[in-house]
Motif scaffolding. Structure first.
Motif, PDB file in Angstrom:
ATOM      1  N   GLY A   1      67.450  -1.340 -14.390  1.00 56.06           N
ATOM      2  CA  GLY A   1      67.212  -0.708 -13.099  1.00 56.06           C
ATOM      3  C   GLY A   1      65.744  -0.776 -12.747  1.00 56.06           C
TER       4      GLY A   1
ATOM      5  N   SER B   1      63.111   1.391 -10.173  1.00 58.66           N
ATOM      6  CA  SER B   1      63.023   2.547  -9.283  1.00 58.66           C
ATOM      7  C   SER B   1      61.689   2.563  -8.565  1.00 58.66           C
TER       8      SER B   1
ATOM      9  N   GLU C   1      64.666   7.114  -9.862  1.00 54.87           N
ATOM     10  CA  GLU C   1      64.929   6.895 -11.291  1.00 54.87           C
ATOM     11  C   GLU C   1      65.982   7.866 -11.800  1.00 54.87           C
TER      12      GLU C   1
ATOM     13  N   ILE D   1      64.766   0.799 -17.580  1.00 51.73           N
ATOM     14  CA  ILE D   1      64.403   1.155 -16.212  1.00 51.73           C
ATOM     15  C   ILE D   1      62.938   0.806 -15.975  1.00 51.73           C
TER      16      ILE D   1
END
Length: 365
Positions: free
Chosen positions: A216, A218, A224, A238
């Motif tokens: 991911g 963010s 997030e 992330i």
């Protein structure tokens, strides 16, 4: 230190360039190694940077023991909002037997690599390759002048580095115990955000080395949290890309991952939908007219379209266009823009648009 170069003007005011942690560590190392061989510290100490600049650094500390010398330099990042600005960067140097080469150690405040995927293997001090090369070159220069072999142990430390590292990506990248010694040119360009983009790249490297099928990215803390809630991704999967969508997507062209989910506020995603790869408010704006056209394409009435075009904020436009799925439309356009930026790289893209409460208000892919 001598006058740093001036950066290009920003709003009419010249911004002062500064020096990287690697440049400061090199200056401290050269001073300490010189003192070890000659008994005196050069102050200021001049070094040569990779592009040929030769700045001189004043010493903030000098210390000589029975078998070592240590010197310190205060980092001046110029006008860049660098977390390490003002930090004391120190180098403790000891002579080693001929043929040993230059060995690097992490002192207090400098981290140690613990995860694969970074430019250095696990167990190594977090002193990046270019700063190492700069320090080796400085030692070789002094050794040639003094008739020495150039074999030395170099221990770099940074005062309060462990506390400062908590304000950086280092814990997420698996660098424990302190800061990284960074820098490819030796020069800090104000507001180039090179350290952040460097961290984005290293975050991708760590995720790839871990073999994650899905990562991911963010824009901030709220997005997030939404990513973690939706997918349960670990921290190392992330990427905190901030406003630098381009810095992430361009790197993924040659360093792909199987799947990427980009999550950010609706206004930020509307900028990406319009093709902006730098989402900072000072460098891109929400295009309300484009949002109005999107709403019209999805069947919004004339009053709604006019209201969106005149909305005071992106979120106000979202509320007006909620009934026609404006959030999903923005996410889809943002996904198309991200795919374009990837230039055919085999990365499956998903985009989530998030409101201020952390709710998903648009999704595509």
């Amino acid at each position: 230190m001598e006058d740093p170069l001036d950066a290009p003007q920003d709003d009419g005011r010249p911004l002062r360039r500064g020096w990287t942690t690697g440049a400061c560590a090199t200056a401290a190392t050269k001073a300490a190694y010189t003192a070890l061989l000659t008994g005196s510290f050069p102050d200021p100490v001049q070094i040569t940077l990779p592009r040929g600049e030769q700045p001189a650094f004043a010493l903030a500390m000098e210390e000589q023991g029975v078998d070592y010398a240590r010197a310190g330099v205060i980092k001046d990042a110029g006008d860049d909002p660098d977390v390490t600005h003002g930090a004391l960067v120190m180098s403790r140097v000891r002579l080693l037997p001929p043929g040993t080469g230059v060995v690097f150690r992490a002192g207090e405040g400098v981290g140690t690599v613990t995860l694969p995927g970074l430019p250095l293997p696990p167990g190594e001090p977090a002193i990046n390759p270019m700063p190492r090369e700069m320090m080796r070159a400085a030692i070789a220069e002094v050794a040639a002048a003094e008739g020495a072999t150039g074999d030395a142990e170099v221990e770099i430390s940074i005062r309060d580095g462990a506390a400062l590292a908590l304000k950086t990506w280092n814990p997420r990248l698996g660098i424990v115990g302190g800061l990284s010694v960074l820098g490819t040119t030796g020069v800090v360009v104000p507001y180039s955000c090179s350290a952040w983009i460097h961290s984005i790249h290293r975050g991708v490297d760590v995720a790839r080395a871990a073999g994650y099928p899905h990562i991911g990215a963010s824009v901030g803390a709220t997005s997030e949290t939404a990513l973690k809630r939706l997918y349960g991704l670990p921290d190392t999967a992330i990427i905190d890309m901030g406003d630098f969508a381009g810095g992430l997507l361009k790197y993924l062209r040659s360093h792909p991952v199987p799947k990427l989910t980009i999550a950010g506020g609706f206004a930020k995603m509307s900028k990406l939908a319009a093709g902006a790869l730098d989402l900072h408010s000072g460098r891109s704006q929400v295009d309300l007219a484009a949002l109005a056209r999107l709403a019209e394409e999805r069947g919004a009435g004339r009053d709604v379209v006019a209201g969106i075009a005149a909305a005071p904020t992106g979120l106000a436009a979202l509320r007006l266009g909620h009934e026609v799925g404006l959030g999903d439309a923005v996410a889809e356009r943002a996904r198309e823009a991200a795919k374009t930026a990837l230039r055919g790289s085999e990365v499956a893209i998903e985009v989530l648009a998030i409101d201020r409460e952390g709710n998903i208000v648009g999704r595509a892919g």
